[in-house]
Enzyme design. Structure first.
Site, PDB file in Angstrom:
ATOM      1  N   LYS A 117       0.866  -1.197   0.000  1.00 15.63           N
ATOM      2  CA  LYS A 117       0.000   0.000   0.000  1.00 15.63           C
ATOM      3  C   LYS A 117       0.894   1.235   0.000  1.00 15.63           C
ATOM      4  CE  LYS A 117      -4.339   1.399   2.174  1.00 15.63           C
ATOM      5  NZ  LYS A 117      -5.115   1.641   0.986  1.00 15.63           N
ATOM      6  N   VAL A 118       1.305   1.608  -1.187  1.00 13.84           N
ATOM      7  CA  VAL A 118       2.303   2.657  -1.382  1.00 13.84           C
ATOM      8  C   VAL A 118       1.600   3.948  -1.835  1.00 13.84           C
ATOM      9  CG1 VAL A 118       4.324   3.330  -2.753  1.00 13.84           C
ATOM     10  CG2 VAL A 118       4.043   0.943  -2.012  1.00 13.84           C
TER      11      VAL A 118
END
Ligand code: PMP
Length: 318
Positions: free
Chosen positions: A153-154
């Site tokens: 989850k960037v």
């Protein structure tokens, strides 16, 4: 809207006022999207405020940071304890928590030697609302898994989500559906997708998507309720033949679709297995036993499916 002069956040080992907290204009995270985050929900339950799947979220935060080489030295349990403190200090029960791990000033395209952490919380309604969604197939694909750590989850990935979601809204739809590089259905900008056909659920494999914690919970519910579920690649043509479809995510929860590209689904939402799953999800997060309160009536009644009550709905483990 996200904070006021009294809001408290956690920042690098301290609880501070959000209004006084500062970060740098030269931060690598701001320039290059080089940061990782989580979206977590806390619910007011009969057992007090409960953060849903807190450990899974903080384990994923660690996974995401390590996947993109951001230093990360936090224990999951410590961050869970801090999250409850943030909720308590702000007097929140039904809330959304946003941990963010970000990097200090650095204009080089190299990994960072240090990282910062903040955890904020705010009160938030259902992200995609409560009515059935009109969904549009996006002209944007999800990022290529060979170009990004797509299962992390960037922050930078969310430029793709913003473009897709805005395109859908600009075209009069509620939300976008993105395909993968081979034109198979991947996911929404901030949620995973399932469709239902003849009482069975289908969802894309965890290859070209962020495999969500809610997606895993939906699969868990299917197992508990003996609802068949399969991971497979499928196209929008197959999806349009479905009885119904839904998005699921921490913020979106389980939210049904009315149509895809203006093609309406065959079954009314209230007659679908998906609706049973939506109810079961609500029970799980609220630590309630089904049967739950029906959305229309407000009175307690057993969940019905094709005229038969689902007997084991009442046995959901929380
Ligand atoms: N896909 C994307 C791209 C997302 O941003 C999210 C929300 N985190 C999800 C799927 C659903 O993940 P989760 O159920 O863990 O919130």
């Amino acid at each position: 809207m996200y904070y006021n002069e009294n809001t408290i956040i956690y920042l690098n080992g301290e609880f501070v006022k959000a209004a006084d907290a500062r970060t740098g204009l030269y931060d690598q995270s701001l320039h290059y999207g080089y940061a990782v985050f989580e979206g977590i929900r806390a619910y007011k339950t009969q057992n007090g405020t409960q953060i849903f799947k807190a450990a899974e979220h903080y384990d994923r935060l660690k996974y995401s940071a390590e996947a993109i080489l951001i230093p990360y030295e936090h224990s999951t349990q410590h961050l869970i304890d801090i999250s409850y403190e943030v909720l308590a200090k702000n007097n929140f029960q039904d809330a959304y928590l946003r941990p963010l791990v970000f990097c200090p000033p650095n204009m080089k395209l190299q990994k960072s030697e240090r990282s910062f952490i903040m955890i904020a919380a705010w009160e938030w309604d259902a992200y995609l609302g409560n009515k059935l969604l009109r969904v549009m197939t996006s002209s944007y694909q999800r990022p290529n898994p060979k170009a990004f750590k797509i299962n992390a989850k960037v922050s930078g990935h969310y430029v793709n989500s913003i473009l897709a979601s805005q395109e859908a809204k600009d075209n009069g739809y509620d939300e976008a559906l993105l395909l993968d590089g081979k034109d198979f259905v991947a996911e929404g900008p901030g949620a995973n997708v399932f469709f239902e056909k003849n009482g069975k659920l289908f969802t894309p494999p965890a290859k070209n998507i962020l495999p969500g914690i809610t997606r895993a919970t939906v699969i868990e519910i299917c197992k508990e309720l003996d609802i068949p579920v399969e991971e497979k690649y499928f196209t929008t043509d197959e999806l349009k033949e479905a009885d119904t479809a839904f998005f699921c995510g921490t913020a979106a929860e389980v939210i049904g679709w009315e149509s895809l590209d203006n093609v309406k689904f065959a079954k009314p939402w209230n007659e679908t297995v998906s609706k049973v799953i939506q109810e079961a999800y609500k029970c799980k997060v609220l630590q309630k036993n089904a049967p739950s309160i029906s959305p229309e009536g407000g009175e307690l009644k057993p969940l019905k499916l094709n005229g038969n009550s689902i007997k084991n709905v009442g046995e959901i483990k929380v």
